[in-house]
Motif scaffolding. Sequence first.
Motif, PDB file in Angstrom:
ATOM      1  N   LYS A  19      42.195  40.071  35.877  1.00 36.38           N
ATOM      2  CA  LYS A  19      40.973  40.007  36.866  1.00 36.38           C
ATOM      3  C   LYS A  19      39.659  39.676  35.996  1.00 36.38           C
ATOM      4  O   LYS A  19      39.234  38.681  36.220  1.00 36.38           O
ATOM      5  CB  LYS A  19      40.784  41.345  37.761  1.00 36.38           C
ATOM      6  CG  LYS A  19      39.427  41.082  38.407  1.00 36.38           C
ATOM      7  CD  LYS A  19      39.317  42.367  39.434  1.00 36.38           C
ATOM      8  CE  LYS A  19      38.918  43.598  38.800  1.00 36.38           C
ATOM      9  NZ  LYS A  19      38.586  44.953  39.622  1.00 36.38           N
ATOM     10  N   GLU A  20      39.494  40.268  34.806  1.00 29.76           N
ATOM     11  CA  GLU A  20      38.366  40.233  34.143  1.00 29.76           C
ATOM     12  C   GLU A  20      38.518  38.705  33.249  1.00 29.76           C
ATOM     13  O   GLU A  20      37.691  38.193  33.270  1.00 29.76           O
ATOM     14  CB  GLU A  20      38.319  41.190  32.823  1.00 29.76           C
ATOM     15  CG  GLU A  20      37.902  42.619  33.427  1.00 29.76           C
ATOM     16  CD  GLU A  20      37.779  43.812  32.341  1.00 29.76           C
ATOM     17  OE1 GLU A  20      38.029  43.430  31.229  1.00 29.76           O
ATOM     18  OE2 GLU A  20      37.481  44.877  32.742  1.00 29.76           O
ATOM     19  N   ILE A  30      36.555  37.316  43.226  1.00 29.49           N
ATOM     20  CA  ILE A  30      37.585  37.867  43.852  1.00 29.49           C
ATOM     21  C   ILE A  30      37.351  37.671  45.274  1.00 29.49           C
ATOM     22  O   ILE A  30      36.167  37.741  45.860  1.00 29.49           O
ATOM     23  CB  ILE A  30      37.430  39.398  43.614  1.00 29.49           C
ATOM     24  CG1 ILE A  30      37.383  39.652  41.998  1.00 29.49           C
ATOM     25  CG2 ILE A  30      38.167  40.110  44.568  1.00 29.49           C
ATOM     26  CD1 ILE A  30      36.994  41.348  41.891  1.00 29.49           C
ATOM     27  N   ILE A  31      38.434  37.170  46.000  1.00 29.18           N
ATOM     28  CA  ILE A  31      38.345  36.770  47.319  1.00 29.18           C
ATOM     29  C   ILE A  31      39.160  37.702  48.197  1.00 29.18           C
ATOM     30  O   ILE A  31      39.042  37.741  49.304  1.00 29.18           O
ATOM     31  CB  ILE A  31      38.597  35.185  47.742  1.00 29.18           C
ATOM     32  CG1 ILE A  31      40.185  35.075  47.336  1.00 29.18           C
ATOM     33  CG2 ILE A  31      37.890  34.369  47.009  1.00 29.18           C
ATOM     34  CD1 ILE A  31      40.825  33.618  47.700  1.00 29.18           C
ATOM     35  N   ASP A  41      49.537  47.060  44.333  1.00 34.07           N
ATOM     36  CA  ASP A  41      47.885  46.761  44.162  1.00 34.07           C
ATOM     37  C   ASP A  41      47.948  45.166  44.038  1.00 34.07           C
ATOM     38  O   ASP A  41      48.994  44.698  43.252  1.00 34.07           O
ATOM     39  CB  ASP A  41      47.300  47.539  43.064  1.00 34.07           C
ATOM     40  CG  ASP A  41      47.517  49.016  43.065  1.00 34.07           C
ATOM     41  OD1 ASP A  41      47.593  49.494  44.293  1.00 34.07           O
ATOM     42  OD2 ASP A  41      47.396  49.729  42.096  1.00 34.07           O
ATOM     43  N   GLY A  42      46.867  44.749  44.310  1.00 33.09           N
ATOM     44  CA  GLY A  42      46.717  43.248  43.875  1.00 33.09           C
ATOM     45  C   GLY A  42      45.343  42.821  44.007  1.00 33.09           C
ATOM     46  O   GLY A  42      44.438  43.456  44.632  1.00 33.09           O
ATOM     47  N   VAL A  43      45.137  41.410  43.591  1.00 35.21           N
ATOM     48  CA  VAL A  43      43.876  40.971  43.700  1.00 35.21           C
ATOM     49  C   VAL A  43      44.151  39.420  43.801  1.00 35.21           C
ATOM     50  O   VAL A  43      44.890  38.930  43.248  1.00 35.21           O
ATOM     51  CB  VAL A  43      42.956  41.151  42.454  1.00 35.21           C
ATOM     52  CG1 VAL A  43      43.533  40.924  41.012  1.00 35.21           C
ATOM     53  CG2 VAL A  43      41.438  40.988  42.512  1.00 35.21           C
ATOM     54  N   ASP A 115      47.035  33.543  28.382  1.00 32.53           N
ATOM     55  CA  ASP A 115      46.142  34.609  29.244  1.00 32.53           C
ATOM     56  C   ASP A 115      46.629  35.933  28.615  1.00 32.53           C
ATOM     57  O   ASP A 115      47.622  36.076  27.662  1.00 32.53           O
ATOM     58  CB  ASP A 115      46.336  34.432  30.705  1.00 32.53           C
ATOM     59  CG  ASP A 115      47.739  34.928  31.333  1.00 32.53           C
ATOM     60  OD1 ASP A 115      48.500  35.595  30.461  1.00 32.53           O
ATOM     61  OD2 ASP A 115      47.575  34.389  32.411  1.00 32.53           O
ATOM     62  N   PRO A 116      46.128  37.274  29.188  1.00 32.06           N
ATOM     63  CA  PRO A 116      46.653  38.406  28.561  1.00 32.06           C
ATOM     64  C   PRO A 116      48.037  38.870  28.877  1.00 32.06           C
ATOM     65  O   PRO A 116      48.572  39.586  28.167  1.00 32.06           O
ATOM     66  CB  PRO A 116      45.560  39.314  29.486  1.00 32.06           C
ATOM     67  CG  PRO A 116      44.417  38.484  29.701  1.00 32.06           C
ATOM     68  CD  PRO A 116      44.856  37.255  29.904  1.00 32.06           C
TER      69      PRO A 116
END
Length: 129
Positions: A19-20, A30-31, A41-43, A115-116
């Motif tokens: 997310k970061e 963040i939508i 869990d999710g984003v 990405d991470p």
Amino acid sequence: MPSATLRIARPTNDLQKLKEFYTKALGMRIIGSFENHAGFDGVMLGLPDCTWHLEFTHQHGVSVDPAPSTEHLLVFYLPANEEWDATVKKVEGAGGVRVQSENPYWDAKGVTFEDPDGYRLVLQNASWP
């Protein structure tokens, strides 16, 4: 399917880190998000006026393996040199690690980052098509 919205979803072991990264690196917002929905869990992250977004999820008690290959790419075409250059700097500032692309095509007019989670993000200084 002109009215379709595209969601690209993938699991992660670290929702916060992704997310970061994507909010800092690409200016995504963040939508939507959820916690403990059937053990997940999710984003959802997106950009204004786009009919696509990214979803990252984490399943409680499950550890996912790193990116399956160096050819799993998320490619953004940025034809304007100034926007491309600013985005490259933004991704670097967010901790994006430059890597050589497996396919040399992407290095000719672009930059590839990890990405991470080890998935690859290509910023291509070209238009599509």
